[in-house]
Design an enzyme around this catalytic site. Sequence first.
Site, PDB file in Angstrom:
ATOM      1  N   TYR A   1      32.790 -43.823   5.810  1.00 61.58           N
ATOM      2  CA  TYR A   1      32.075 -42.669   3.847  1.00 61.58           C
ATOM      3  C   TYR A   1      30.965 -43.576   3.831  1.00 61.58           C
ATOM      4  O   TYR A   1      29.247 -43.261   3.372  1.00 61.58           O
ATOM      5  CB  TYR A   1      33.480 -42.294   3.301  1.00 61.58           C
ATOM      6  CG  TYR A   1      32.947 -41.214   2.641  1.00 61.58           C
ATOM      7  CD1 TYR A   1      32.301 -40.172   3.202  1.00 61.58           C
ATOM      8  CD2 TYR A   1      32.710 -41.839   1.273  1.00 61.58           C
ATOM      9  CE1 TYR A   1      31.645 -38.849   2.258  1.00 61.58           C
ATOM     10  CE2 TYR A   1      32.303 -40.963   0.564  1.00 61.58           C
ATOM     11  CZ  TYR A   1      31.511 -39.404   0.840  1.00 61.58           C
ATOM     12  OH  TYR A   1      31.080 -38.919  -0.076  1.00 61.58           O
TER      13      TYR A   1
ATOM     14  N   ASP B   1      27.728 -27.581  14.430  1.00 59.83           N
ATOM     15  CA  ASP B   1      27.373 -29.269  14.059  1.00 59.83           C
ATOM     16  C   ASP B   1      26.370 -29.937  13.363  1.00 59.83           C
ATOM     17  O   ASP B   1      25.733 -29.910  14.339  1.00 59.83           O
ATOM     18  CB  ASP B   1      28.717 -29.661  15.322  1.00 59.83           C
ATOM     19  CG  ASP B   1      28.792 -31.210  14.821  1.00 59.83           C
ATOM     20  OD1 ASP B   1      27.852 -31.825  13.915  1.00 59.83           O
ATOM     21  OD2 ASP B   1      29.348 -31.443  15.869  1.00 59.83           O
ATOM     22  N   VAL B   2      25.870 -30.893  12.004  1.00 58.71           N
ATOM     23  CA  VAL B   2      24.541 -30.583  12.132  1.00 58.71           C
ATOM     24  C   VAL B   2      24.674 -31.866  12.781  1.00 58.71           C
ATOM     25  O   VAL B   2      23.086 -32.823  13.026  1.00 58.71           O
ATOM     26  CB  VAL B   2      24.330 -30.806  10.718  1.00 58.71           C
ATOM     27  CG1 VAL B   2      23.916 -29.297  10.301  1.00 58.71           C
ATOM     28  CG2 VAL B   2      24.751 -31.967   9.873  1.00 58.71           C
TER      29      VAL B   2
ATOM     30  N   THR C   1      32.807 -34.696  -8.808  1.00 56.68           N
ATOM     31  CA  THR C   1      33.222 -33.646  -9.707  1.00 56.68           C
ATOM     32  C   THR C   1      34.358 -32.655  -8.850  1.00 56.68           C
ATOM     33  O   THR C   1      34.935 -32.882  -7.536  1.00 56.68           O
ATOM     34  CB  THR C   1      31.710 -32.649  -8.547  1.00 56.68           C
ATOM     35  OG1 THR C   1      31.000 -33.549  -9.033  1.00 56.68           O
ATOM     36  CG2 THR C   1      31.428 -31.044  -8.766  1.00 56.68           C
TER      37      THR C   1
ATOM     38  N   THR D   1      35.970 -29.436   7.145  1.00 56.38           N
ATOM     39  CA  THR D   1      36.495 -29.831   6.343  1.00 56.38           C
ATOM     40  C   THR D   1      36.812 -28.684   5.304  1.00 56.38           C
ATOM     41  O   THR D   1      36.800 -28.254   3.916  1.00 56.38           O
ATOM     42  CB  THR D   1      36.801 -30.827   5.216  1.00 56.38           C
ATOM     43  OG1 THR D   1      34.995 -30.684   5.101  1.00 56.38           O
ATOM     44  CG2 THR D   1      37.027 -31.810   6.012  1.00 56.38           C
TER      45      THR D   1
HETATM   46  N1  LIG Z   1      33.048 -33.198  -4.231  1.00 60.61           N
HETATM   47  C1  LIG Z   1      32.418 -34.847  -5.008  1.00 60.61           C
HETATM   48  O1  LIG Z   1      32.980 -34.981  -6.388  1.00 60.61           O
HETATM   49  C2  LIG Z   1      31.540 -35.293  -3.804  1.00 60.61           C
HETATM   50  C3  LIG Z   1      30.907 -36.910  -4.685  1.00 60.61           C
HETATM   51  C4  LIG Z   1      29.879 -37.234  -4.346  1.00 60.61           C
HETATM   52  C5  LIG Z   1      29.641 -36.863  -3.121  1.00 60.61           C
HETATM   53  N2  LIG Z   1      30.081 -35.218  -2.272  1.00 60.61           N
HETATM   54  C6  LIG Z   1      29.024 -35.404  -1.498  1.00 60.61           C
HETATM   55  O2  LIG Z   1      28.870 -33.453  -1.296  1.00 60.61           O
HETATM   56  C7  LIG Z   1      28.638 -32.891  -0.042  1.00 60.61           C
HETATM   57  C8  LIG Z   1      30.019 -32.021  -0.303  1.00 60.61           C
HETATM   58  O3  LIG Z   1      30.666 -32.342  -0.813  1.00 60.61           O
HETATM   59  P1  LIG Z   1      32.063 -31.149  -1.338  1.00 60.61           P
HETATM   60  O4  LIG Z   1      33.344 -31.824  -1.668  1.00 60.61           O
HETATM   61  O5  LIG Z   1      31.944 -30.803  -1.390  1.00 60.61           O
HETATM   62  O6  LIG Z   1      33.123 -31.895   0.264  1.00 60.61           O
HETATM   63  P2  LIG Z   1      33.836 -30.386   1.267  1.00 60.61           P
HETATM   64  O7  LIG Z   1      34.821 -31.105   2.661  1.00 60.61           O
HETATM   65  O8  LIG Z   1      34.489 -28.950   0.444  1.00 60.61           O
HETATM   66  O9  LIG Z   1      32.065 -29.816   2.032  1.00 60.61           O
HETATM   67  C9  LIG Z   1      31.722 -30.298   3.428  1.00 60.61           C
HETATM   68  C10 LIG Z   1      31.052 -29.151   3.585  1.00 60.61           C
HETATM   69  O10 LIG Z   1      31.108 -30.231   5.274  1.00 60.61           O
HETATM   70  C11 LIG Z   1      31.136 -29.081   6.491  1.00 60.61           C
HETATM   71  N3  LIG Z   1      30.725 -30.149   7.340  1.00 60.61           N
HETATM   72  C12 LIG Z   1      31.778 -31.416   7.902  1.00 60.61           C
HETATM   73  N4  LIG Z   1      31.046 -31.921   9.141  1.00 60.61           N
HETATM   74  C13 LIG Z   1      29.761 -31.204   8.862  1.00 60.61           C
HETATM   75  C14 LIG Z   1      28.445 -31.230  10.624  1.00 60.61           C
HETATM   76  N5  LIG Z   1      28.654 -32.661  10.921  1.00 60.61           N
HETATM   77  N6  LIG Z   1      28.442 -29.922  10.092  1.00 60.61           N
HETATM   78  C15 LIG Z   1      28.250 -29.106  10.099  1.00 60.61           C
HETATM   79  N7  LIG Z   1      29.678 -28.862   8.935  1.00 60.61           N
HETATM   80  C16 LIG Z   1      29.685 -29.877   8.441  1.00 60.61           C
HETATM   81  C17 LIG Z   1      32.686 -29.179   6.437  1.00 60.61           C
HETATM   82  O11 LIG Z   1      33.306 -27.784   7.155  1.00 60.61           O
HETATM   83  C18 LIG Z   1      32.253 -28.711   4.732  1.00 60.61           C
HETATM   84  O12 LIG Z   1      32.390 -27.021   4.542  1.00 60.61           O
HETATM   85  C19 LIG Z   1      29.460 -33.947   1.075  1.00 60.61           C
HETATM   86  O13 LIG Z   1      28.487 -34.907   1.567  1.00 60.61           O
HETATM   87  C20 LIG Z   1      29.824 -35.341   0.224  1.00 60.61           C
HETATM   88  O14 LIG Z   1      29.504 -36.531   0.529  1.00 60.61           O
HETATM   89  C21 LIG Z   1      31.004 -34.662  -2.996  1.00 60.61           C
END
Ligand SMILES: NC(=O)c1ccc[n+]([C@@H]2O[C@H](COP(=O)([O-])OP(=O)(O)OC[C@H]3O[C@@H](n4cnc5c(N)ncnc54)[C@H](O)[C@@H]3O)[C@@H](O)[C@H]2O)c1
Length: 328
Positions: free
Chosen positions: A146, A57-58, A176, A36
């Site tokens: 999720y 991929d983690v 956020t 993503t």
């Molecule tokens: N943005 C928010 O408001 C919000 C709120 C609550 C929690 N979070 C948490 O913060 C984190 C980041 O969110 P974000 O908004 O930046 O999302 P985002 O989708 O912009 O970033 C997530 C990143 O993780 C990478 N990713 C996903 N699965 C992966 C895998 N298996 N291996 C390696 N990389 C992988 C994606 O490519 C992406 O770059 C997430 O864990 C999310 O659950 C975000």
Amino acid sequence: MKKVLITGAAGFLGSHLCDRFIKEGYKVIGMDNFITGDKKNIAHLSNNPNFDFIDHDVSEYVKFDGELDYILHFASPASPIDYLKIPIQTLKVGSLGTHNLLGLAKAKRARMLIASTSEVYGDPLVHPQTEDYYGNVNTIGPRGVYDEAKRFQESITMAYHRFHGVETRIVRIFNTYGPRMRLNDGRVIPAFMGQALRGEDLTIFGDGSQTRSFCYVDDQVEGIYRLLLSDYVEPVNIGNPHEISIKDFAEEIIKLTGTTQKVIYQDLPVNDPMQRQPDITLAKKLLGWEPKVDRAEGMKITYDYFKSLTEEELYKSEHKDFSGFINK
Ligand SMILES: NC(=O)c1ccc[n+]([C@@H]2O[C@H](COP(=O)([O-])OP(=O)(O)OC[C@H]3O[C@@H](n4cnc5c(N)ncnc54)[C@H](O)[C@@H]3O)[C@@H](O)[C@H]2O)c1
């Protein structure tokens, strides 16, 4: 020089965390598989000697040679439109991915912070949400992939802490926003701003009485940074408690963007929470943290970012192509 591994580095929050840790003088190793995320979010770091990147991929075994002081696990699809399309990958990165990284933290004696979420509270029956509230989650609803992945993530993190003595931190992130969000990831801020920029009507799901609270990304990163360096092990809410109804928020966006379009209403998605507001008493007490950026200022910076996108990015109808990841 302290070394920090940040997973999800090419995503919205991960890329801002990379910037912050580099600014603080750390050596940053970003890890992402771009499911993503976007290369564009970390392109400015490509020639920085204090930044390395690993495409991985983690949810698969994570191999890393050398020392590590900190691991920040931010890899996970984060917006409903993403995790509804890639539910298995979402469950895997929250469970297998977290397990792999906790194993790495144990081996390296690194401190690990996990990105949890307000979604662990589900559609909350307690308002505002304090950390001791257990939540109201539908395990088998579409959002369960999720919410339950994140709940499991918290459980396994505490198990590694209690059983193996790994130093862990858990941040429960509330909505956020800021630059580098994806315009078409389905979240309300990019959705409204994108519609305004394309001259479309603003879509509200439900009657707009549901509330949200929005934390500007710099405030969020500050809270995470302080939590990592604190000695507190249990979950801490980081978010902005200033609540607003979606209907009122749409009005603010209309004012900010000067759009002449109207608001239209569509059905509310299943299990969409009606209220979301963090109780940040704990973060204030423990970390001396509270949000500083007010909504008008943060929204203006974010809107300026979306305005800088190309026509192609603005009109791209497919929000993300997951075809290369479908059997992974
Ligand atoms: N943005 C928010 O408001 C919000 C709120 C609550 C929690 N979070 C948490 O913060 C984190 C980041 O969110 P974000 O908004 O930046 O999302 P985002 O989708 O912009 O970033 C997530 C990143 O993780 C990478 N990713 C996903 N699965 C992966 C895998 N298996 N291996 C390696 N990389 C992988 C994606 O490519 C992406 O770059 C997430 O864990 C999310 O659950 C975000």
